[in-house]
Design an enzyme around this catalytic site. Sequence first.
Site, PDB file in Angstrom:
ATOM      1  NE  ARG A 178       1.563   4.719  -1.126  1.00 50.26           N
ATOM      2  CZ  ARG A 178       0.681   3.798  -1.452  1.00 50.26           C
ATOM      3  NH1 ARG A 178      -0.524   3.690  -0.903  1.00 50.26           N
ATOM      4  NH2 ARG A 178       0.946   2.444  -1.727  1.00 50.26           N
ATOM      5  CE  LYS A 207      -5.834  -3.061   0.278  1.00 50.47           C
ATOM      6  NZ  LYS A 207      -5.301  -1.671   0.912  1.00 50.47           N
ATOM      7  CB  CYS A 223      -0.294  -0.092  -5.103  1.00 51.80           C
ATOM      8  SG  CYS A 223      -1.295  -1.298  -5.128  1.00 51.80           S
TER       9      CYS A 223
END
Length: 417
Positions: A121, A22, A116
């Site tokens: 981040r 992925k 998520c």
Amino acid sequence: MAEILINGNKKLTGKISVQGAKNSVLPILAGTLLIKGECEIHNCPNISDVDASVKILEALGCKCSKQNDCVTVDASCVTDYKISEDLMREMRSSVMFLGAIIGRMGKAVISNPGGCELGPRPIDLHLLALQKMGVQITEEHGFLYCDVPNRLNGTEIHLSFPSVGATENIILAAVTASGTTVIHNAAKEPEISDLADFLNSAGAKICGCGSDTIYIEGVKNLHATSHSIIPDRIVAATYISAAAVTGSEIYLDNVMPSHMVSCLSLFKESGCDIVVCGKRLKVIPPKRLQRIPTVRSLVHPGFPTDAGPLMITMLSLADGTSIFVENIFENRFRYVGELNRLGANIKIQGKTAIIEGVPKLWGASCKCTDLRGGAAIVVAALAAEGQTVIGEISHILRGYDDIVGNLSSLGADIKII
């Protein structure tokens, strides 16, 4: 709303082939934007994040098709440079399109990405690097407006943290920039080398991937190419942990053991025997898993944060107390409460998880909190006595190609309802 139902405490046996990675396929699909021609990307996993990437490519003007595990992208006639808010929210890695769109169109408009919720981040590292290359960036009403008055310029970039996403975005922007770009303190993950291999096969000039310093000499054009995605090391770790907690011997095909050194060493420390033969692994678990005094997530080549939930699940059934220290994401432990519902004994203190091994788990009703946490709950449910129902499985479908079918083929009593 679909759920996964598992009747646990069943032995597994047989072999499965590990899907394409992925974390490789998403930046590589973004990279096809830079090529005015048709690219074939093989070994693509059938996951919702790939579907979201294809939607973005088509919205930008690409022609895409999919047959089995091959995605074909023709970016000859890219017409747009904006990604809608709805598409951006479908996956966190949508920010990876930023460098590629700027490299192709000289401008881009995106909103803050989704994915998520693992804690902050920030994409500051991405934006600062692009600004050094000549991109003018303004933010209004949650959207980023990026513009390159002249051609992108190669430069030296020092990353304060070896961010995978920032490293990949810089590479995508730099391959067709003017001059040479040097990335210091670059991320070293194998997925970055896979991206470079794809771009180099299309005529890019990238070297140094896998080391602290990456060099990208800009070229004027890239040409059509074909590329096969590397195996997914986190998916491989998922199936190894499933074998470990159920006391089962299984085989995994299409594995790159050299990409999994830190993971495999810890599986061995827990008592598992891992037999490597080329790209095949055989997993032989112990009668009782052994504790590992301390595990720390680190940037590559350290233990990957994405494998942390799987390791904690395994250690929850080990003999003794283990400590896991999460050094990458501050909110990674959201899934722990769901594991405790299954009978695990895990306590969280800041960035540290204290895992008291228990002799068995039992079925319960759970929900996925994120991609890897959801996979960890599936693994725990395979070992649990009784029935487990897992909700909010869209998280799992973002990164796992037919996890239910694969586990079922190994003998698990698992189905989607």
